[in-house]
Design a protein around this motif. Structure first.
Motif, mmCIF file in Angstrom:
data_model
loop_
_atom_site.group_PDB
_atom_site.id
_atom_site.type_symbol
_atom_site.label_atom_id
_atom_site.label_comp_id
_atom_site.label_asym_id
_atom_site.label_seq_id
_atom_site.Cartn_x
_atom_site.Cartn_y
_atom_site.Cartn_z
ATOM 1 N N SER A 33 44.059 36.555 30.488
ATOM 2 C CA SER A 33 43.170 37.718 30.524
ATOM 3 C C SER A 33 41.840 37.512 29.818
ATOM 4 N N LEU A 34 41.755 36.627 28.821
ATOM 5 C CA LEU A 34 40.486 36.434 28.122
ATOM 6 C C LEU A 34 39.470 35.805 29.072
ATOM 7 N N GLY A 35 38.364 36.501 29.292
ATOM 8 C CA GLY A 35 37.372 36.065 30.263
ATOM 9 C C GLY A 35 37.649 36.567 31.667
ATOM 10 N N HIS A 36 38.716 37.321 31.847
ATOM 11 C CA HIS A 36 39.172 37.775 33.165
ATOM 12 C C HIS A 36 39.141 39.301 33.248
ATOM 13 N N VAL A 37 39.778 39.952 32.258
ATOM 14 C CA VAL A 37 39.745 41.408 32.135
ATOM 15 C C VAL A 37 39.398 41.740 30.683
ATOM 16 N N ASP A 38 39.158 42.999 30.399
ATOM 17 C CA ASP A 38 38.765 43.407 29.049
ATOM 18 C C ASP A 38 39.907 43.147 28.069
ATOM 19 N N ARG A 81 33.210 40.950 39.644
ATOM 20 C CA ARG A 81 33.303 39.972 40.729
ATOM 21 C C ARG A 81 34.721 39.409 40.848
ATOM 22 N N LEU A 82 35.362 39.124 39.715
ATOM 23 C CA LEU A 82 36.725 38.607 39.778
ATOM 24 C C LEU A 82 37.667 39.623 40.423
ATOM 25 N N PRO A 95 42.890 45.046 39.426
ATOM 26 C CA PRO A 95 41.605 44.477 38.984
ATOM 27 C C PRO A 95 41.703 43.077 38.396
ATOM 28 N N THR A 96 42.347 42.172 39.120
ATOM 29 C CA THR A 96 42.394 40.770 38.704
ATOM 30 C C THR A 96 42.038 39.894 39.897
ATOM 31 N N ALA A 97 41.742 38.638 39.607
ATOM 32 C CA ALA A 97 41.472 37.665 40.663
ATOM 33 C C ALA A 97 42.723 36.884 41.045
ATOM 34 N N THR A 98 43.847 37.207 40.447
ATOM 35 C CA THR A 98 45.094 36.488 40.711
ATOM 36 C C THR A 98 45.918 37.202 41.775
ATOM 37 N N HIS A 138 37.807 31.591 41.021
ATOM 38 C CA HIS A 138 36.846 32.002 39.988
ATOM 39 C C HIS A 138 35.563 32.469 40.675
ATOM 40 N N LEU A 139 34.538 32.699 39.871
ATOM 41 C CA LEU A 139 33.312 33.341 40.358
ATOM 42 C C LEU A 139 32.648 32.614 41.511
#
Length: 376
Positions: free
Chosen positions: A196-201, A283-284, A310-313, A361-362
């Motif tokens: 989650s660090l760098g991915h969600v709050d 964006r993720l 709300p994740t990119a996974t 990723h982005l």
């Protein structure tokens, strides 16, 4: 004529992220395992390694002292803590091991975790002599806040350990509300933020946050962080005391370390801040939504997560009779598409079968996702 794919937010951010990195050999959709570092991060790591060869390792480390301290400060800012609350370690697993070794909780102390806890975390907790109990969850494995509140009121454990985003399922846990419940009950909350660090709050009020460099922050491998608020830090008893001129928590920071990797992580965090954490998260999340729209039903594969998570996974359940490991190998060998095959042993309390994990990723595009759908 093929219909256009779903639009993504912040295309300029994606283009900038792409331009800052070496050209990939294929389609990299595996950031939940290991992201691609930028050319600037790669150069910073190499530069420090050269300094070690020229000056000596410890002299080179001293010259990077101010940069590393700045890195502790900015990492602390991402989780709502101060520089004195942050130490560098070698990985998320090393962070949890260092925390448990210094905390010295009495044998049999109860730790409440999700049923879908990451198996190595579960093993570490049990190896430390702790009794692992399960938090109540819904049918997605998300913590049931009413059930958590009842547990904390009726029979509070010594610690709650919450994996913010699992490695086998791209579902965000309600860490902020859980932190509030834990605070009211006087129970420390430990947050595994490896995914989650760098991915969600992650600035959500947890007492301990630990994570790794190599995933969503796109830093080097072999580096992690452990962040501990003062009330928990005061309960720790490190094996050795730190020098007098550094914060007490620094006793958990190993002296024999991949310092060049720590330098690279600091640069990577700087890039994350420059990109704008809110824009990164938007964006993720858009990439995750696009992946679920494009991939659900492709060749019979089914998406596990809700479309708007709300994740990119994104994780995909295979059609009957399909070998996930063989599919992952085929995608890589024939199409150059990097994904991860995950077996149920990763989270045996929740998984009932293997899944294929997709984690762009982005710099990823809808075209990348459509290529994966066609390759499936």
């Amino acid at each position: 004529m093929t219909a256009p794919g779903p639009a993504l937010a912040h295309e300029t951010l994606g283009a900038a992220w792409r331009a800052a990195r070496p050209r990939p050999a294929g389609r990299h959709l595996d950031s939940a395992a290991c992201s691609r570092q930028s050319s600037r991060v790669l150069e910073a790591v190499a530069h420090h390694a050269r300094h070690e060869a020229e000056l000596g390792g410890y002299v080179a480390e001293a010259t990077a002292g101010d940069l590393l301290q700045q890195g502790r400060s900015v990492v602390g800012g991402l989780v709502g803590m101060a520089a004195a609350d942050v130490v560098f370690v070698e990985s998320a697993q090393a962070a949890l091991a260092a925390l448990l070794a210094a905390w010295r909780l009495p044998a049999g102390s109860r730790v409440a975790c999700l049923p879908g806890e990451y198996a190595p975390n579960d093993a570490q907790l049990r190896a430390a002599g702790l009794t692992v109990e399960r938090l109540p969850v819904d049918d997605l494995g998300r913590a049931d806040l009413d059930g958590v509140a009842r547990l904390l009121a009726a029979d509070p454990p010594s610690v709650v350990h919450l994996t913010h985003v699992a490695s086998h399922r791209g579902v965000v846990q309600p860490a902020g509300p859980v932190a509030e419940l834990c605070r009211a009950a006087g129970v420390p909350l430990v947050l595994d933020a490896a995914q989650s660090l760098g991915h969600v709050d992650t600035d959500l009020g947890a007492d301990v946050v630990y994570s790794t460099s190599r995933k969503w922050l796109a830093g080097p491998r072999g580096v992690g962080v452990l962040c501990v608020r003062p009330p928990v830090a005061a309960a720790l008893t490190p094996l050795l005391a730190p020098p007098d001129d550094v914060p007490p928590l620094r006793a958990l920071e190993s002296g024999e370390a991949h310092v060049a990797g720590r330098v690279g992580l600091v640069l990577a965090v700087g890039e994350h801040l420059a990109a704008g954490p809110d824009r990164v998260r938007e964006r993720l999340a858009g990439l995750g939504r696009a992946a679920r729209e494009v991939l659900d039903g492709a060749a019979g594969w089914r998406v596990v997560e809700p479309r708007g998570e709300p994740t990119a996974t994104t994780t995909l359940r295979p059609p009957d009779g399909t070998d996930v490991v063989a599919t992952r190998a085929r995608l890589l060998g024939e199409q150059g598409i990097v994904t991860t095959a995950i077996g149920p042993q990763r989270a045996p309390g929740e998984m009932t079968g293997p899944v294929l994990r997709v984690s762009p990723h982005l710099d990823a595009t809808v075209e990348d996702l459509e290529a994966l759908a066609a390759a499936l």
